[in-house]
Write an enzyme that holds these catalytic residues in place. Sequence first.
Site, PDB file in Angstrom:
ATOM      1  N   ASP A 414      17.225  40.957  23.935  1.00 29.91           N
ATOM      2  CA  ASP A 414      16.525  40.205  22.894  1.00 29.91           C
ATOM      3  C   ASP A 414      16.371  41.053  21.626  1.00 29.91           C
ATOM      4  OD1 ASP A 414      14.900  38.511  21.496  1.00 29.91           O
ATOM      5  OD2 ASP A 414      13.302  38.415  22.992  1.00 29.91           O
ATOM      6  N   GLY A 457      20.532  32.867  17.257  1.00 32.88           N
ATOM      7  CA  GLY A 457      21.604  32.206  16.512  1.00 32.88           C
ATOM      8  C   GLY A 457      21.992  32.886  15.206  1.00 32.88           C
ATOM      9  N   ASP A 480      12.882  30.065  19.769  1.00 37.19           N
ATOM     10  CA  ASP A 480      12.332  29.718  21.081  1.00 37.19           C
ATOM     11  C   ASP A 480      12.042  28.224  21.194  1.00 37.19           C
ATOM     12  OD1 ASP A 480      12.325  32.436  21.037  1.00 37.19           O
ATOM     13  OD2 ASP A 480      10.303  32.659  21.823  1.00 37.19           O
TER      14      ASP A 480
HETATM   15  C1  GLA Z   1      11.545  36.154  22.146  1.00 35.25           C
HETATM   16  C2  GLA Z   1      12.536  35.358  22.986  1.00 35.25           C
HETATM   17  C3  GLA Z   1      11.801  34.653  24.102  1.00 35.25           C
HETATM   18  C4  GLA Z   1      11.061  35.655  24.964  1.00 35.25           C
HETATM   19  C5  GLA Z   1      10.127  36.480  24.082  1.00 35.25           C
HETATM   20  C6  GLA Z   1       9.518  37.640  24.843  1.00 35.25           C
HETATM   21  O1  GLA Z   1      10.666  35.316  21.482  1.00 35.25           O
HETATM   22  O2  GLA Z   1      13.220  34.448  22.186  1.00 35.25           O
HETATM   23  O3  GLA Z   1      12.714  33.915  24.896  1.00 35.25           O
HETATM   24  O4  GLA Z   1      12.001  36.475  25.597  1.00 35.25           O
HETATM   25  O5  GLA Z   1      10.808  37.040  22.974  1.00 35.25           O
HETATM   26  O6  GLA Z   1       8.700  38.410  24.013  1.00 35.25           O
END
Ligand code: GLA
Length: 686
Positions: A414, A457, A480
């Site tokens: 991430d 993205g 998200d």
């Molecule tokens: C980001 C990701 C989420 C999750 C959080 C965890 O927002 O997009 O899917 O993994 O971090 O902090």
Amino acid sequence: MTLKKHMLNRRELIQNIAAVSTVRAVGGVGAQQSRSISVAERVLALSDMAIELTRQGWSRPERNCRSKGKSLTIGHRQFKSGLGTVADSILQIDLKGAAKAFSAWVGPDAVGGPSACVRFYVVVDGRVAVRTPAIKGGSAPVQIFVNLKGAKKMLLVVDAAGHHTWNNYADWGDAAITLQAHATALPEAQRYEPDMSVPEIAHGNSEQPEFHGPQAIGTTPGKPFIFRIPVTGSGKINLSVTGLPAGLELNQQGVLRGSVEHGGSYKVEIVARNHLGRTSRRLEIRAGERMLAQTPPMGWSSWNAFGVNVDQEKVWRAADLLVRSGLAGKGYSFVNIDAGWTGQRNSAGRIMPDKTKFPDIKALIDHVHALGLKFGLYASPGPEDCGGFIGSYGHEIQDIQTYAQWGVDYFKYDWCSYGQTITATPKTAEYIEPYAIMGQAIGTVDRDIVFSLCQYGMADPWKWAAGPQVRGNLWRISDDLIDFWASVCVNGFHCDRNIAAYAGPGHWNDPDMLVVGTMDFTNAGLGFPGKPQPSRLTPLEQQTHITLWSLLAAPLIIGCDLSKLDPFTLDLLSNTEVIAVDQDVLGKQAQCIKQIGCIQIWARPLADGTAAVGIFNLGPVAEKASVRWSELTVILPRDMVLSGKQPTRDLWMRRNLGHRDGLDMELPSHGSMFVKVGRPRPAVGR
Ligand code: GLA
């Protein structure tokens, strides 16, 4: 005199209104027909009503201005009064028989920039009285006028007109209700209560043995292989297999284990028997380099349910529940920990779990594997992940080796703080680099690890994430997913034909984890509710969400607390025919083939020569929808001509609808229909 003060009591308000003598120019939809009013009229400004009752997915409804004191601004025009909202939103007004007309200037607020796009509706007593065209960011305000004589209820609705983004700020400028001359009661804003009735969908499983989930799985020869055969049926089920590649065996728990010795494509025949009958299925094991995720990964993640409060016990229980609930039997196989597990590095730089939460991560992973399931972990390429925990920056190879030793099978990476380490306006190569480093590192460990990119993205990951540099298996396409309609639209309906072609066996677009069931977004840092609660999508919207994800060949990663599974959520997650579309081995993501007003029709060809079709109503009221199977030719391969009447099957009901050349129906707002069309080709030789 105008009504500036917000919380006047009712009596004061009525007195004030009686005294108002305002002359306003109001027109019809668009600026075409302005109408001037020469007589004194009593006007109730929308901003003097309880606009905080506006139902919108995120942010708060705003009165007379935007946050930080900015005026409501549409195009170049500023409005002193009105409602600032964000699509999708809805405010209900009980007109109390007191209204004569409603008027406003509407459009996207300047704060959303040029990419915003919104559409406004005024729905009066269940009928759409005004529907503006889609209005793009920067456009001049559109004037609307609605006659309300005799009307009882009005809905002010904004949607994204199919152009879903997070910045669809929308204004109802100078919005006001003109009152009947002798009205005594006052219109009243109310919270819109959506229809929470549960749609009818097929429930439970057949007592006979039945196979589910993927029909093709990939592995690298010589690396550990684990696959729990997804099967349901009552009583004891005996499984037998023929055609297994050398190196694999079936154990007593119905799990294929070992490691395939040689590359190749193995057609394995599995037979399941119980006291009621027998069934068989062909499972293809594709052994070779870079063969993982032949179908979109299915599993569970800790994030939506537990956020950073995840711990060993919760994940252990989730793994058990995945089996006990029957979801593992439907093909859900990954148990993934998201942010919140990480502790510090030891003196050798080796990453350690937070011991207070994960006293023995190896035991947890062994437990997951003993169930025949696979284990996933999360980190960031930056110095810190999004939860503020240590990231892999500068330790990439060391970390992935540690994970491989622990037995990790799935790795979500991430972006989070990585942006701090590069230039302020990165070039595509800078977006790719951290993922290429990790992708290459994953290729060197002695374990198969599905690589899940999460960077929302940026720089079009679908164009490079699956390439030889990065070797990704799935990549998030957007921000998200949260449990409200606009978010489903942003992530799902945005996953359109421009990116559909990039999905296929081994590499998938990821519109994010599922938002059905009981979740807790407290820790998502997004200011959402502070306690576990059922999905804020209506049951109908939840069904639409799963329908769309299945059509999109999206990874099906459950996000809810499995200890709080209700029967409807379980039915939504475990409908074998809906899962079968998602897991279809052709791996073709659906595309939108037609849009008429608020109705969108999405379709994808399936490996058995049939097509899956989803019909969606994205609008605020029930709409008539119609689709002819001949229209599907736009997306079907040449050998799949569906002309004339075709066998049609309702997937949610698991019921045949007979032979039809199309469907005509009335779809409720945010509802959908999911069918399979065509006669399946015989399985032999496929
Ligand atoms: C980001 C990701 C989420 C999750 C959080 C965890 O927002 O997009 O899917 O993994 O971090 O902090």
